[in-house]
Design a protein around this motif. Structure first.
Motif, PDB file in Angstrom:
ATOM      1  N   ALA A  34       1.847  -1.084 -15.027  1.00 22.94           N
ATOM      2  CA  ALA A  34       1.446  -0.050 -14.191  1.00 22.94           C
ATOM      3  C   ALA A  34       2.658   0.520 -13.598  1.00 22.94           C
ATOM      4  N   SER A  35       2.700   1.896 -13.292  1.00 20.06           N
ATOM      5  CA  SER A  35       4.013   2.214 -12.616  1.00 20.06           C
ATOM      6  C   SER A  35       3.333   3.577 -11.866  1.00 20.06           C
ATOM      7  N   ILE A  36       4.192   3.713 -10.609  1.00 18.37           N
ATOM      8  CA  ILE A  36       3.543   5.016  -9.794  1.00 18.37           C
ATOM      9  C   ILE A  36       5.033   5.843  -9.540  1.00 18.37           C
ATOM     10  N   TYR A  37       4.997   7.162  -9.918  1.00 17.48           N
ATOM     11  CA  TYR A  37       6.052   8.072  -9.735  1.00 17.48           C
ATOM     12  C   TYR A  37       5.635   8.850  -8.578  1.00 17.48           C
ATOM     13  N   PHE A  38       6.519   8.510  -7.612  1.00 13.84           N
ATOM     14  CA  PHE A  38       6.363   8.985  -6.275  1.00 13.84           C
ATOM     15  C   PHE A  38       6.985  10.302  -6.082  1.00 13.84           C
ATOM     16  N   THR A  39       6.344  11.257  -5.696  1.00 15.05           N
ATOM     17  CA  THR A  39       7.239  12.866  -5.764  1.00 15.05           C
ATOM     18  C   THR A  39       6.497  13.380  -4.359  1.00 15.05           C
ATOM     19  N   PHE A  40       7.291  14.422  -4.046  1.00 11.03           N
ATOM     20  CA  PHE A  40       6.812  15.416  -3.082  1.00 11.03           C
ATOM     21  C   PHE A  40       6.361  14.760  -1.819  1.00 11.03           C
ATOM     22  N   TRP A  41       5.220  14.782  -1.435  1.00  9.41           N
ATOM     23  CA  TRP A  41       4.786  14.154  -0.135  1.00  9.41           C
ATOM     24  C   TRP A  41       4.448  12.550  -0.315  1.00  9.41           C
ATOM     25  N   GLY A  42       4.169  12.473  -1.622  1.00  6.87           N
ATOM     26  CA  GLY A  42       3.754  10.837  -1.883  1.00  6.87           C
ATOM     27  C   GLY A  42       5.183  10.212  -1.566  1.00  6.87           C
ATOM     28  N   ALA A  76     -14.343  -3.950   6.451  1.00  3.60           N
ATOM     29  CA  ALA A  76     -14.908  -4.336   5.390  1.00  3.60           C
ATOM     30  C   ALA A  76     -13.749  -5.101   4.741  1.00  3.60           C
ATOM     31  N   ASN A  77     -12.712  -5.630   5.374  1.00  5.83           N
ATOM     32  CA  ASN A  77     -11.572  -6.455   4.984  1.00  5.83           C
ATOM     33  C   ASN A  77     -10.895  -5.799   3.616  1.00  5.83           C
ATOM     34  N   VAL A  78     -10.576  -4.397   3.742  1.00  5.01           N
ATOM     35  CA  VAL A  78      -9.822  -3.690   2.875  1.00  5.01           C
ATOM     36  C   VAL A  78      -8.361  -4.163   3.116  1.00  5.01           C
ATOM     37  N   ALA A  79      -7.694  -4.386   2.043  1.00  4.76           N
ATOM     38  CA  ALA A  79      -6.144  -4.706   2.280  1.00  4.76           C
ATOM     39  C   ALA A  79      -5.186  -3.666   2.712  1.00  4.76           C
ATOM     40  N   SER A  80      -4.436  -4.022   3.721  1.00  2.78           N
ATOM     41  CA  SER A  80      -3.558  -2.760   4.400  1.00  2.78           C
ATOM     42  C   SER A  80      -2.649  -2.510   3.019  1.00  2.78           C
ATOM     43  N   LEU A  81      -2.370  -1.014   3.303  1.00  7.30           N
ATOM     44  CA  LEU A  81      -1.163  -0.491   2.299  1.00  7.30           C
ATOM     45  C   LEU A  81       0.040  -1.423   2.100  1.00  7.30           C
ATOM     46  N   GLU A  82       0.410  -2.105   3.082  1.00  5.91           N
ATOM     47  CA  GLU A  82       1.652  -3.142   3.139  1.00  5.91           C
ATOM     48  C   GLU A  82       1.210  -3.975   2.210  1.00  5.91           C
ATOM     49  N   ARG A  83      -0.115  -4.703   2.257  1.00  6.30           N
ATOM     50  CA  ARG A  83      -0.370  -5.692   1.342  1.00  6.30           C
ATOM     51  C   ARG A  83      -0.339  -5.412   0.015  1.00  6.30           C
ATOM     52  N   LEU A  84      -1.111  -3.971  -0.225  1.00  6.96           N
ATOM     53  CA  LEU A  84      -1.266  -3.684  -1.635  1.00  6.96           C
ATOM     54  C   LEU A  84      -0.154  -3.362  -2.345  1.00  6.96           C
ATOM     55  N   MET A  85       1.012  -2.682  -1.497  1.00  8.63           N
ATOM     56  CA  MET A  85       2.108  -2.562  -2.082  1.00  8.63           C
ATOM     57  C   MET A  85       3.065  -3.903  -2.396  1.00  8.63           C
ATOM     58  N   SER A  86       2.857  -4.820  -1.525  1.00  7.27           N
ATOM     59  CA  SER A  86       3.308  -6.376  -1.883  1.00  7.27           C
ATOM     60  C   SER A  86       2.735  -6.907  -3.062  1.00  7.27           C
ATOM     61  N   ASP A  87       1.477  -6.706  -3.211  1.00  7.74           N
ATOM     62  CA  ASP A  87       0.831  -7.349  -4.392  1.00  7.74           C
ATOM     63  C   ASP A  87       1.506  -6.532  -5.632  1.00  7.74           C
ATOM     64  N   PHE A  88       1.182  -5.252  -5.563  1.00 12.92           N
ATOM     65  CA  PHE A  88       1.740  -4.465  -6.731  1.00 12.92           C
ATOM     66  C   PHE A  88       3.272  -4.737  -7.289  1.00 12.92           C
ATOM     67  N   LYS A  89       4.130  -5.008  -6.252  1.00 15.61           N
ATOM     68  CA  LYS A  89       5.240  -5.461  -6.658  1.00 15.61           C
ATOM     69  C   LYS A  89       5.532  -6.840  -7.319  1.00 15.61           C
ATOM     70  N   GLU A  90       4.800  -7.758  -6.412  1.00 12.43           N
ATOM     71  CA  GLU A  90       4.383  -9.125  -7.021  1.00 12.43           C
ATOM     72  C   GLU A  90       3.876  -9.487  -8.450  1.00 12.43           C
ATOM     73  N   LEU A  91       2.827  -8.541  -8.801  1.00 15.34           N
ATOM     74  CA  LEU A  91       2.490  -8.242 -10.182  1.00 15.34           C
ATOM     75  C   LEU A  91       3.259  -7.657 -11.119  1.00 15.34           C
ATOM     76  N   GLY A  92       4.417  -7.176 -10.682  1.00 12.99           N
ATOM     77  CA  GLY A  92       5.113  -6.574 -11.853  1.00 12.99           C
ATOM     78  C   GLY A  92       5.029  -4.904 -12.018  1.00 12.99           C
ATOM     79  N   GLY A  93       4.489  -4.469 -10.863  1.00 12.40           N
ATOM     80  CA  GLY A  93       4.400  -2.797 -10.812  1.00 12.40           C
ATOM     81  C   GLY A  93       5.632  -2.299 -10.583  1.00 12.40           C
ATOM     82  N   LYS A  94       5.864  -1.026 -11.179  1.00 14.91           N
ATOM     83  CA  LYS A  94       7.106  -0.415 -11.216  1.00 14.91           C
ATOM     84  C   LYS A  94       6.902   0.767 -10.136  1.00 14.91           C
ATOM     85  N   ILE A  95       7.742   1.069  -9.399  1.00 16.24           N
ATOM     86  CA  ILE A  95       7.981   2.298  -8.707  1.00 16.24           C
ATOM     87  C   ILE A  95       9.016   2.909  -8.853  1.00 16.24           C
TER      88      ILE A  95
END
Length: 139
Positions: A34-42, A76-95
């Motif tokens: 998985a990869s995310i291409y961050f552009t403009f407001w993202g 509802a115990n939804v993970a924070s964006l910081e946690r989701l980003m941390s998980d994404f990077k730990e699982l091998g996600g590409k930015i």
């Protein structure tokens, strides 16, 4: 080549950043790349301390709607964006950070969370990444 999900995150709205990271983490958990291409407001969400600063895309109500949604997410115990980003990077996600957007917005690499960013690129970087993807999304 295994299955791959590639997401363009064009929006910096809080709910859309959540969507991109939740979907990308889901893809990684299913054994996909998985990869995310961050552009403009993202891309603005990659600024230091800005990941969770975006407004809601609907019903923001000068920030009140955003606060209400955050309270409901906490309940509802939804993970924070910081946690989701941390998980994404730990699982091998590409930015991938869009260099053209950096130039347009007057951003320097020093202003961004460089430890999250795997690649600095332009549209060609996204196209190369998406060529073999089985899932592509524009958020």
């Amino acid at each position: 080549m295994g299955e791959k999900a590639v997401i363009i995150l064009h929006s910096g709205d809080m709910d859309k950043v959540y969507s991109a990271l939740i979907i990308a983490n889901g893809a990684l958990a299913m054994g996909m790349e998985a990869s995310i291409y961050f552009t403009f407001w993202g891309l603005m969400r990659l600024k230091k301390g800005e990941l969770d600063k975006g407004p809601l895309s609907k019903m923001n109500m000068m920030g009140l709607g955003r606060q209400m949604i955050k309270q409901r997410m906490d309940k509802a115990n939804v993970a924070s964006l910081e946690r989701l980003m941390s998980d994404f990077k730990e699982l091998g996600g590409k930015i991938i950070a869009c260099e053209m957007t950096m130039e347009i917005m007057g951003l320097s690499k020093d202003e961004l969370q460089t430890e999250w960013i795997d690649e600095w690129g332009a549209v060609g970087s996204y196209i190369q990444e998406a060529k073999g993807a089985s899932v592509t999304l524009f958020i």
